[in-house]
Write an enzyme that holds these catalytic residues in place. Structure first.
Site, mmCIF file in Angstrom:
data_model
loop_
_atom_site.group_PDB
_atom_site.id
_atom_site.type_symbol
_atom_site.label_atom_id
_atom_site.label_comp_id
_atom_site.label_asym_id
_atom_site.label_seq_id
_atom_site.Cartn_x
_atom_site.Cartn_y
_atom_site.Cartn_z
ATOM 1 N N ARG A 121 0.817 -1.232 0.000
ATOM 2 C CA ARG A 121 0.000 0.000 0.000
ATOM 3 C C ARG A 121 0.845 1.275 0.000
ATOM 4 O O ARG A 121 0.382 2.337 0.409
ATOM 5 C CB ARG A 121 -0.960 0.026 1.187
ATOM 6 C CG ARG A 121 -1.973 -1.090 1.143
ATOM 7 C CD ARG A 121 -3.168 -0.771 2.038
ATOM 8 N NE ARG A 121 -4.093 -1.881 2.030
ATOM 9 C CZ ARG A 121 -3.965 -2.972 2.794
ATOM 10 N NH1 ARG A 121 -2.962 -3.049 3.654
ATOM 11 N NH2 ARG A 121 -4.829 -3.947 2.708
ATOM 12 N N LYS A 143 1.561 11.408 -11.088
ATOM 13 C CA LYS A 143 0.725 10.468 -11.832
ATOM 14 C C LYS A 143 1.572 9.245 -12.156
ATOM 15 O O LYS A 143 2.664 9.365 -12.708
ATOM 16 C CB LYS A 143 0.249 11.089 -13.137
ATOM 17 C CG LYS A 143 -0.943 12.005 -12.986
ATOM 18 C CD LYS A 143 -1.551 12.176 -14.367
ATOM 19 C CE LYS A 143 -2.441 13.384 -14.476
ATOM 20 N NZ LYS A 143 -2.926 13.539 -15.854
ATOM 21 N N GLU A 185 7.449 19.254 -25.060
ATOM 22 C CA GLU A 185 6.771 19.534 -23.781
ATOM 23 C C GLU A 185 7.349 20.785 -23.111
ATOM 24 O O GLU A 185 6.638 21.506 -22.409
ATOM 25 C CB GLU A 185 6.878 18.334 -22.836
ATOM 26 C CG GLU A 185 6.334 17.013 -23.391
ATOM 27 C CD GLU A 185 4.807 16.888 -23.358
ATOM 28 O OE1 GLU A 185 4.131 17.842 -22.905
ATOM 29 O OE2 GLU A 185 4.293 15.835 -23.812
ATOM 30 N N LYS A 227 5.286 23.225 -13.805
ATOM 31 C CA LYS A 227 4.455 22.059 -13.511
ATOM 32 C C LYS A 227 4.165 21.949 -12.019
ATOM 33 O O LYS A 227 3.042 21.654 -11.616
ATOM 34 C CB LYS A 227 5.105 20.766 -14.040
ATOM 35 C CG LYS A 227 4.182 19.574 -13.818
ATOM 36 C CD LYS A 227 4.299 18.450 -14.800
ATOM 37 C CE LYS A 227 3.199 17.409 -14.487
ATOM 38 N NZ LYS A 227 3.355 16.155 -15.218
ATOM 39 N N GLU A 237 -6.194 16.695 -10.502
ATOM 40 C CA GLU A 237 -6.826 17.044 -11.770
ATOM 41 C C GLU A 237 -8.318 17.332 -11.636
ATOM 42 O O GLU A 237 -9.139 16.837 -12.402
ATOM 43 C CB GLU A 237 -6.599 15.913 -12.789
ATOM 44 C CG GLU A 237 -6.609 16.407 -14.225
ATOM 45 C CD GLU A 237 -5.871 15.465 -15.179
ATOM 46 O OE1 GLU A 237 -5.968 14.249 -15.006
ATOM 47 O OE2 GLU A 237 -5.217 15.983 -16.094
ATOM 48 N N ARG A 241 -5.406 21.616 -13.447
ATOM 49 C CA ARG A 241 -4.340 20.799 -14.019
ATOM 50 C C ARG A 241 -4.554 20.553 -15.507
ATOM 51 O O ARG A 241 -3.613 20.206 -16.230
ATOM 52 C CB ARG A 241 -4.240 19.466 -13.254
ATOM 53 C CG ARG A 241 -2.993 18.696 -13.535
ATOM 54 C CD ARG A 241 -2.665 17.704 -12.421
ATOM 55 N NE ARG A 241 -1.604 16.815 -12.842
ATOM 56 C CZ ARG A 241 -0.919 16.002 -12.035
ATOM 57 N NH1 ARG A 241 -1.194 15.982 -10.750
ATOM 58 N NH2 ARG A 241 0.028 15.230 -12.502
ATOM 59 N N ASN A 245 -2.686 20.094 -20.445
ATOM 60 C CA ASN A 245 -3.061 19.403 -21.688
ATOM 61 C C ASN A 245 -2.947 20.305 -22.915
ATOM 62 O O ASN A 245 -3.322 19.890 -24.020
ATOM 63 C CB ASN A 245 -4.492 18.873 -21.594
ATOM 64 C CG ASN A 245 -4.585 17.724 -20.611
ATOM 65 O OD1 ASN A 245 -3.614 17.010 -20.395
ATOM 66 N ND2 ASN A 245 -5.747 17.575 -20.004
ATOM 67 N N HIS A 248 -2.361 19.054 -26.460
ATOM 68 C CA HIS A 248 -2.588 17.606 -26.449
ATOM 69 C C HIS A 248 -3.919 17.195 -27.072
ATOM 70 O O HIS A 248 -4.078 16.043 -27.453
ATOM 71 C CB HIS A 248 -2.488 17.045 -25.032
ATOM 72 C CG HIS A 248 -1.074 16.912 -24.553
ATOM 73 N ND1 HIS A 248 -0.251 18.004 -24.372
ATOM 74 C CD2 HIS A 248 -0.315 15.826 -24.245
ATOM 75 C CE1 HIS A 248 0.926 17.583 -23.953
ATOM 76 N NE2 HIS A 248 0.924 16.272 -23.870
ATOM 77 N N HIS A 252 -2.626 14.639 -29.398
ATOM 78 C CA HIS A 252 -2.942 13.249 -29.092
ATOM 79 C C HIS A 252 -3.759 12.616 -30.217
ATOM 80 O O HIS A 252 -3.554 11.451 -30.576
ATOM 81 C CB HIS A 252 -3.678 13.164 -27.751
ATOM 82 C CG HIS A 252 -3.898 11.772 -27.287
ATOM 83 N ND1 HIS A 252 -5.143 11.268 -27.012
ATOM 84 C CD2 HIS A 252 -3.019 10.766 -27.087
ATOM 85 C CE1 HIS A 252 -5.020 9.998 -26.654
ATOM 86 N NE2 HIS A 252 -3.750 9.672 -26.684
ATOM 87 N N HIS A 267 5.279 11.126 -29.442
ATOM 88 C CA HIS A 267 4.371 11.997 -28.689
ATOM 89 C C HIS A 267 4.809 13.466 -28.682
ATOM 90 O O HIS A 267 4.014 14.351 -28.977
ATOM 91 C CB HIS A 267 4.265 11.446 -27.264
ATOM 92 C CG HIS A 267 3.437 12.277 -26.354
ATOM 93 N ND1 HIS A 267 2.058 12.263 -26.400
ATOM 94 C CD2 HIS A 267 3.778 13.182 -25.397
ATOM 95 C CE1 HIS A 267 1.590 13.114 -25.498
ATOM 96 N NE2 HIS A 267 2.608 13.682 -24.879
#
Ligand SMILES: NC(=O)c1ccc[n+]([C@@H]2O[C@H](COP(=O)([O-])OP(=O)(O)OC[C@H]3O[C@@H](n4cnc5c(N)ncnc54)[C@H](O)[C@@H]3O)[C@@H](O)[C@H]2O)c1
Ligand SMILES: [Zn+2]
Length: 366
Positions: A121, A143, A185, A227, A237, A241, A245, A248, A252, A267
């Site tokens: 955990r 993330k 990025e 960031k 998010e 946040r 994106n 993206h 994407h 990417h």
């Protein structure tokens, strides 16, 4: 340079160390008081390139190290890899107070982060990103996760590391195309939150393109600050946040449409294309001045990044957009460029999202 990500009792430092990987040991001791043992998780490739220095640095700080290897590559970012890693960690006796150290790019960081979040955990996690993309993006923000047959990053956890240690010497072995992907990025971070970073990239494009250490420290530092600021305000998010994106929505969709074809693009290059398309869209709506997309296009070119994709099929783009998990109840939260270094959030519908693609040269109707 040290930046703190402020998240109450989950706050942690990002060390951006021009001195390099050799400084990792003291940084781990500082961030995780009393540490005596750790488990280093990396790939065969990274172990060959930088594992020796890491082992020496941890050893010199009095930390005993067990080592575990995981496979390399996006195709290996799976539940199976995560599961095998967790089993190995348990086999070698991972304990609640023994940190797991992830050495590698974003793929390694995401898998190892998810394993650290879930085994027992949660055990302490140290991220040692070795790609520019991982330094400025994936290693910061908490993330973690893996892909499934349903799509990318669909299983995972928000789990903050105890330390992020970005060593510029690792970048010296990075293939140029991987460097460029990270730069996509970087330009995104500049446009969404730091106009000085944008100017820095314009002025130092040559140094940045050849990965000059001094320039990279400044670049990584500024990106992490952008960031970290966003993440401190919206860890999970809930809203803000979504500014991350930027580029993206378009990027994407293009990445998805081209995937598996001869024209497939990585990417970061898709993000560069998306960034410019979305800035042109914002200029077209009157949200930013017309010179904003022009300045972005000039910087992308100076950094050897693409500004338009190979021909893409409009119908395929629509399909790709429809499956984008960022759509909620038919609306998409998107960042709208207002100036270099400033965006706001807006909710747009699918029809409006499609207009973002109109400015891309070469987009065609099948
Ligand atoms: N967690 C997040 O918030 C977040 C954000 C952005 C991206 N990501 C994820 O990050 C991943 C992409 O990360 P990436 O671009 O770092 O790719 P990657 O981890 O696949 O690394 C690219 C390649 O470079 C190699 N490599 C790494 N460091 C090297 C070095 N110093 N020298 C030589 N070779 C090196 C790797 O072995 C790999 O083959 C994606 O899976 C994406 O989903 C996550
Ligand atoms: Zn991205």
């Amino acid at each position: 340079v040290v930046i703190r990500v402020e998240l109450g009792d989950r706050s942690y430092p990002i060390c951006i160390d021009p001195g390099g990987l050799a400084g990792l040991g003291p940084a781990v001791v500082d961030a995780i008081p009393g540490v005596q043992r750790c488990i280093l998780v990396t790939t065969d490739g990274l172990a060959d390139l930088h594992g020796g220095v890491v082992l020496a640095a941890l050893g010199a700080a009095g930390i005993a190290v067990d080592e575990v290897r995981i496979p390399d590559g996006e195709s290996q970012k799976t539940v199976a890899t995560w599961s095998a890693l967790v089993a190995e960690l348990l086999d070698i006796g991972v304990q609640r107070n023994i940190p797991v150290v992830a050495l590698g790019g974003g793929v390694t960081g995401d898998i190892v982060g998810f394993a650290a979040a879930t085994v027992l955990r949660g055990v302490p996690l140290v991220q040692v990103p070795t790609t520019l993309l991982a330094m400025v993006d994936s290693a910061v923000g908490g993330k973690t996760g893996v892909n499934t047959a349903h799509g990318k990053n669909l299983v995972g956890a928000f789990y903050q590391p105890s330390l992020v240690f970005a060593a510029m010497d690792t970048l010296q072995t990075l293939p140029p195309r991987e460097l460029r992907c990270g730069l996509g990025e970087v330009v995104k971070h500049a446009v969404l939150g730091d106009h000085e970073l944008f100017e820095f990239c314009v002025d130092r494009a040559a140094q940045v393109s050849r990965c000059d250490g001094t320039a990279m420290v400044e670049l990584v530092h500024r990106c992490c600050r952008v960031k970290a600021d966003v993440v401190s305000q919206d860890e999970r998010e809930a809203g803000l946040r979504a500014v991350l994106n930027l580029g993206h929505t378009v990027g994407h969709a293009i990445e998805t449409v081209l995937a598996g074809t001869d024209d497939a693009l990585p990417h970061g290059e898709c993000v560069a294309i998306g960034l410019l398309a979305e800035a042109r869209w914002a200029a077209g709506r009157g949200d930013c001045a017309p010179d904003v997309p022009e300045r972005i296009a000039a910087l992308l070119s100076a950094l050897d990044l693409p500004t338009a994709p190979p021909r893409v099929d409009r119908a395929a783009i629509e399909v790709a957009l429809g499956f984008d998990k960022k759509f909620r109840h038919g609306r998409l939260r998107t960042a709208v460029v207002e100036a270099i270094g400033r965006v706001r959030l807006a909710d747009i519908d699918a029809a409006e999202a499609l207009t973002m693609f109109h400015s891309i040269p070469g987009i065609y109707d099948a």
